[in-house]
Motif scaffolding. Structure first.
Motif, PDB file in Angstrom:
ATOM      1  N   PRO A 127      36.582  31.621  39.139  1.00  0.00           N
ATOM      2  CA  PRO A 127      37.613  32.405  38.430  1.00  0.00           C
ATOM      3  C   PRO A 127      37.071  33.687  37.811  1.00  0.00           C
ATOM      4  N   THR A 128      35.854  33.638  37.300  1.00  0.00           N
ATOM      5  CA  THR A 128      35.237  34.854  36.752  1.00  0.00           C
ATOM      6  C   THR A 128      35.010  35.876  37.850  1.00  0.00           C
ATOM      7  N   LEU A 129      34.576  35.406  39.005  1.00  0.00           N
ATOM      8  CA  LEU A 129      34.365  36.301  40.141  1.00  0.00           C
ATOM      9  C   LEU A 129      35.678  36.953  40.567  1.00  0.00           C
ATOM     10  N   ILE A 130      36.747  36.177  40.612  1.00  0.00           N
ATOM     11  CA  ILE A 130      38.049  36.724  41.006  1.00  0.00           C
ATOM     12  C   ILE A 130      38.539  37.747  39.993  1.00  0.00           C
ATOM     13  N   LYS A 131      38.347  37.463  38.706  1.00  0.00           N
ATOM     14  CA  LYS A 131      38.746  38.441  37.677  1.00  0.00           C
ATOM     15  C   LYS A 131      37.924  39.723  37.778  1.00  0.00           C
ATOM     16  N   ASP A 132      36.636  39.594  38.081  1.00  0.00           N
ATOM     17  CA  ASP A 132      35.797  40.786  38.249  1.00  0.00           C
ATOM     18  C   ASP A 132      36.250  41.614  39.449  1.00  0.00           C
ATOM     19  N   MET A 134      39.260  41.693  40.678  1.00  0.00           N
ATOM     20  CA  MET A 134      40.545  42.291  40.333  1.00  0.00           C
ATOM     21  C   MET A 134      40.363  43.499  39.412  1.00  0.00           C
ATOM     22  N   SER A 135      39.459  43.410  38.449  1.00  0.00           N
ATOM     23  CA  SER A 135      39.226  44.566  37.575  1.00  0.00           C
ATOM     24  C   SER A 135      38.572  45.710  38.342  1.00  0.00           C
ATOM     25  N   PHE A 136      37.711  45.388  39.305  1.00  0.00           N
ATOM     26  CA  PHE A 136      37.109  46.426  40.146  1.00  0.00           C
ATOM     27  C   PHE A 136      38.173  47.155  40.969  1.00  0.00           C
ATOM     28  N   LEU A 137      39.088  46.383  41.569  1.00  0.00           N
ATOM     29  CA  LEU A 137      40.145  47.006  42.367  1.00  0.00           C
ATOM     30  C   LEU A 137      41.104  47.810  41.491  1.00  0.00           C
ATOM     31  N   THR A 138      41.361  47.350  40.275  1.00  0.00           N
ATOM     32  CA  THR A 138      42.204  48.112  39.354  1.00  0.00           C
ATOM     33  C   THR A 138      41.547  49.442  39.000  1.00  0.00           C
ATOM     34  N   ALA A 139      40.263  49.411  38.673  1.00  0.00           N
ATOM     35  CA  ALA A 139      39.551  50.652  38.353  1.00  0.00           C
ATOM     36  C   ALA A 139      39.497  51.580  39.555  1.00  0.00           C
ATOM     37  N   THR A 140      39.314  51.003  40.760  1.00  0.00           N
ATOM     38  CA  THR A 140      39.311  51.817  41.978  1.00  0.00           C
ATOM     39  C   THR A 140      40.663  52.470  42.186  1.00  0.00           C
ATOM     40  N   GLY A 141      41.749  51.736  41.950  1.00  0.00           N
ATOM     41  CA  GLY A 141      43.094  52.308  42.073  1.00  0.00           C
ATOM     42  C   GLY A 141      43.327  53.436  41.096  1.00  0.00           C
ATOM     43  N   VAL A 142      42.830  53.298  39.870  1.00  0.00           N
ATOM     44  CA  VAL A 142      42.993  54.367  38.875  1.00  0.00           C
ATOM     45  C   VAL A 142      42.207  55.604  39.299  1.00  0.00           C
ATOM     46  N   THR A 183      50.351  53.307  38.541  1.00  0.00           N
ATOM     47  CA  THR A 183      51.255  52.340  37.913  1.00  0.00           C
ATOM     48  C   THR A 183      51.060  50.948  38.499  1.00  0.00           C
ATOM     49  N   LEU A 184      51.057  50.856  39.824  1.00  0.00           N
ATOM     50  CA  LEU A 184      50.943  49.543  40.446  1.00  0.00           C
ATOM     51  C   LEU A 184      49.575  48.901  40.223  1.00  0.00           C
ATOM     52  N   SER A 185      48.518  49.695  40.227  1.00  0.00           N
ATOM     53  CA  SER A 185      47.191  49.102  40.060  1.00  0.00           C
ATOM     54  C   SER A 185      46.930  48.671  38.626  1.00  0.00           C
ATOM     55  N   THR A 186      47.663  49.192  37.650  1.00  0.00           N
ATOM     56  CA  THR A 186      47.462  48.740  36.275  1.00  0.00           C
ATOM     57  C   THR A 186      48.481  47.693  35.841  1.00  0.00           C
ATOM     58  N   ILE A 187      49.697  47.750  36.359  1.00  0.00           N
ATOM     59  CA  ILE A 187      50.747  46.831  35.899  1.00  0.00           C
ATOM     60  C   ILE A 187      50.789  45.547  36.714  1.00  0.00           C
ATOM     61  N   ILE A 188      50.666  45.616  38.013  1.00  0.00           N
ATOM     62  CA  ILE A 188      50.819  44.436  38.865  1.00  0.00           C
ATOM     63  C   ILE A 188      49.796  43.343  38.542  1.00  0.00           C
ATOM     64  N   PRO A 189      48.498  43.634  38.328  1.00  0.00           N
ATOM     65  CA  PRO A 189      47.590  42.536  37.954  1.00  0.00           C
ATOM     66  C   PRO A 189      47.999  41.844  36.655  1.00  0.00           C
ATOM     67  N   VAL A 190      48.499  42.596  35.703  1.00  0.00           N
ATOM     68  CA  VAL A 190      48.933  41.999  34.439  1.00  0.00           C
ATOM     69  C   VAL A 190      50.144  41.103  34.664  1.00  0.00           C
ATOM     70  N   VAL A 191      51.086  41.565  35.507  1.00  0.00           N
ATOM     71  CA  VAL A 191      52.282  40.777  35.780  1.00  0.00           C
ATOM     72  C   VAL A 191      51.934  39.503  36.540  1.00  0.00           C
ATOM     73  N   PHE A 192      51.056  39.605  37.537  1.00  0.00           N
ATOM     74  CA  PHE A 192      50.717  38.424  38.327  1.00  0.00           C
ATOM     75  C   PHE A 192      49.882  37.420  37.544  1.00  0.00           C
ATOM     76  N   MET A 193      49.041  37.884  36.636  1.00  0.00           N
ATOM     77  CA  MET A 193      48.174  36.986  35.890  1.00  0.00           C
ATOM     78  C   MET A 193      48.810  36.456  34.612  1.00  0.00           C
ATOM     79  N   SER A 194      50.041  36.876  34.291  1.00  0.00           N
ATOM     80  CA  SER A 194      50.667  36.444  33.040  1.00  0.00           C
ATOM     81  C   SER A 194      51.262  35.049  33.139  1.00  0.00           C
ATOM     82  N   THR A 195      51.256  34.444  34.308  1.00  0.00           N
ATOM     83  CA  THR A 195      51.849  33.098  34.438  1.00  0.00           C
ATOM     84  C   THR A 195      50.990  32.031  33.869  1.00  0.00           C
TER      85      THR A 195
END
Length: 195
Positions: A127-132, A134-142, A183-195
Motif C-alpha cells: 500500500p505504501t508503494l501504491i501511494k508513492d 500515485m503521488s509521483f503520477l500526481t506530481a508528474t501531471g502537475v 485538475t484531474l491529476s490533483t482531484i481524481i486521486p483524492v476522490v478515488f482514495m476517499s472511500t
C-alpha cells in the motif's frame, strides 16, 4: 546432371567413411549393464553442477550489461528512425519507431526496476508503494500541466506577433488541456482514495 552425380558421389563417400568404423566399438569401452561382474564406481555430479552454476553466476552480470547496451542501442536507433520519419514524413517509420521506443523503454524499466521492487517490497509495504506511485503520477501531471500552460502562453505570444490563426487555436487547446490535466491529476486521486 552434374549436381546429381556429385551429390551421389558425396553420399557414397560419406557412407563408406561411416561404414568403415565399427558401430559396436563403443561397447568395448563401456561396461555392459547386464554384466554382473562389472565394477560399480560411484560418480559425483555435484562437481559438474557446481562448476556450471559458478560459471553462470560469473557471466550473468556481463550478459545483463551487454543486454542493456543492446536495448539502449535499439532505443537510439528508434529515436533516429523517428527523427527521419518526421523529416521525410513517413508514417510507417514513425509508427515503427514509436513502438520500438515504447517497448524498449518498458523493457529497460522492468529489467532495472523490477528486481528492486520484487526484493524490496513486502506484503505490508505494497500500500505504501501504491501511494508513492500515485503521488509521483500526481506530481508528474502537475508538471506536465505547467509545461502545457507555458507552451500555451508562448503560442499566444506568437499569435500576437504574427496573427496566425493556428497559434491561437493551439494556444487555446493547450490552455484547456493544462487546466484539465492539473485538475484531474490533483482531484481524481483524492476522490478515488476517499472511500
Amino acid at each position: 546432371m552434374r549436381k546429381i552425380v556429385f551429390s551421389f558421389m558425396a553420399l557414397c563417400g560419406f557412407q563408406t567413411l561411416f561404414m568403415q568404423h565399427n558401430i559396436y566399438a563403443v561397447s568395448n569401452i563401456l561396461p555392459n549393464p547386464r554384466d554382473p561382474n562389472a565394477p560399480i564406481t560411484p560418480t559425483d555430479s555435484s562437481g559438474f553442477f557446481h562448476n556450471m552454476m559458478t560459471s553462470l553466476d560469473s557471466s550473468l552480470p556481463t550478459v545483463y550489461e551487454v543486454g542493456m547496451n543492446i536495448i539502449t542501442i535499439i532505443f537510439i536507433v528508434a529515436v533516429i528512425g523517428y527523427a527521419m520519419s518526421l523529416l521525410f514524413k513517413n508514417g510507417q517509420w514513425m509508427k515503427w519507431s514509436a513502438g520500438i521506443m515504447l517497448s524498449s523503454l518498458v523493457v529497460i524499466l522492468l529489467l532495472r526496476g523490477g528486481p528492486i521492487l520484487f526484493y524490496s517490497t513486502t506484503v505490508m509495504g505494497v500500500p505504501t508503494l501504491i501511494k508513492d506511485i500515485m503521488s509521483f503520477l500526481t506530481a508528474t501531471g502537475v508538471f506536465i500541466a505547467v509545461g502545457m500552460l507555458l507552451t500555451s502562453l508562448l503560442f499566444r505570444f506568437n499569435h500576437k506577433l504574427i496573427r496566425h490563426p493556428d497559434y491561437h487555436r493551439w494556444s487555446r487547446r493547450l490552455l484547456v488541456g493544462s487546466i484539465l490535466v492539473a485538475t484531474l491529476s490533483t482531484i481524481i486521486p483524492v476522490v478515488f482514495m476517499s472511500t
